[in-house]
Enzyme design. Sequence first.
Site, PDB file in Angstrom:
ATOM      1  CG  LEU A 123      -1.873  -1.301   1.550  1.00  0.00           C
ATOM      2  CD1 LEU A 123      -2.525  -1.088   2.551  1.00  0.00           C
ATOM      3  CD2 LEU A 123      -2.712  -1.288   0.262  1.00  0.00           C
ATOM      4  CG  ASP A 124       2.801   2.306  -2.936  1.00  0.00           C
ATOM      5  OD1 ASP A 124       3.910   2.040  -2.338  1.00  0.00           O
ATOM      6  OD2 ASP A 124       2.957   2.127  -4.210  1.00  0.00           O
ATOM      7  CB  ILE A 125      -0.567   5.429   2.513  1.00  0.00           C
ATOM      8  CG1 ILE A 125      -1.104   4.049   2.304  1.00  0.00           C
ATOM      9  CG2 ILE A 125      -1.545   6.453   3.214  1.00  0.00           C
ATOM     10  CD1 ILE A 125      -1.425   3.315   3.644  1.00  0.00           C
ATOM     11  CE1 TYR A 137      -2.762  10.133  -4.785  1.00  0.00           C
ATOM     12  CE2 TYR A 137      -2.905   9.644  -2.538  1.00  0.00           C
ATOM     13  CZ  TYR A 137      -3.171  10.728  -3.539  1.00  0.00           C
ATOM     14  OH  TYR A 137      -3.711  11.689  -3.371  1.00  0.00           O
ATOM     15  CG  ASN A 167       6.574   2.923   0.420  1.00  0.00           C
ATOM     16  OD1 ASN A 167       7.270   3.722   1.019  1.00  0.00           O
ATOM     17  ND2 ASN A 167       6.766   2.961  -1.005  1.00  0.00           N
TER      18      ASN A 167
END
Length: 250
Positions: A123-125, A137, A167
């Site tokens: 998870l890119d946050i 995102y 992340n």
Amino acid sequence: MPALLLDGQGLVKTIKFKSPVYVGDASNSCRIYNQMEVDELVLFDIRASSQGVPIQFELIKKIVSECFMPICYGGGVKNLEDFRRLFYIGVEKVSVSSLLFENSDVVKEAINIYGAQSIVATLDIKRSRFRKLQQVYLYNGKQRIKKNLDEVIAILKQVGVGEIIVNNIDREGTWEGFDCELIKYFADNTEVPVVALGGAGSKADIKTVVQQGHASAVALGSMAVFQSKGMGVLIKFPKLKELKELLENK
């Protein structure tokens, strides 16, 4: 564990997912980490999903053949055949991101075949500019999903992934330390291991995110490829003895 960004045949390092800087040959760098006896290595192909570039199976196969530590690969995974080929060439874990939200049934099928322990959600946050909410995102930070973090956690539980890499885009490459509150939120509200990524700048940051953020593991980006902040490339990693002393010392 080192978290490396694959861009073509080489490795790069970014700051907040921007301004990539070349840091070395992928195969050679991974070979050095193997000699350092790191526990695991995470490899993200930053073009594979965001630009629709095919997965570099031959390069990944070469890297796996030269390394003896488990490797987690993420980038461009779209179907069961991608999972099959990656596991066949020796990848231990496959990371998924956009696939989780766009075709979760494929992820469920992969979990049924290969086991939850082999499937990782990354998870890119980052915080939205105006509402100041933490949001996920996709596609290397280019596309925001319209779900809050509670809804995202519900999806992760329903799909059944075996591990989560969290992340923080706002911290990535900054050396400013982890977002412990964000890591803790996922660690306390899920029942699977949570890996902290994005912001490590010192060994103290590792200790803090484990003890205060309840992270099960820690991934290092800049700290694994640069001498220190603002200095040149140097493939390095803390020694096992140093990490044990760091985490055992309350």
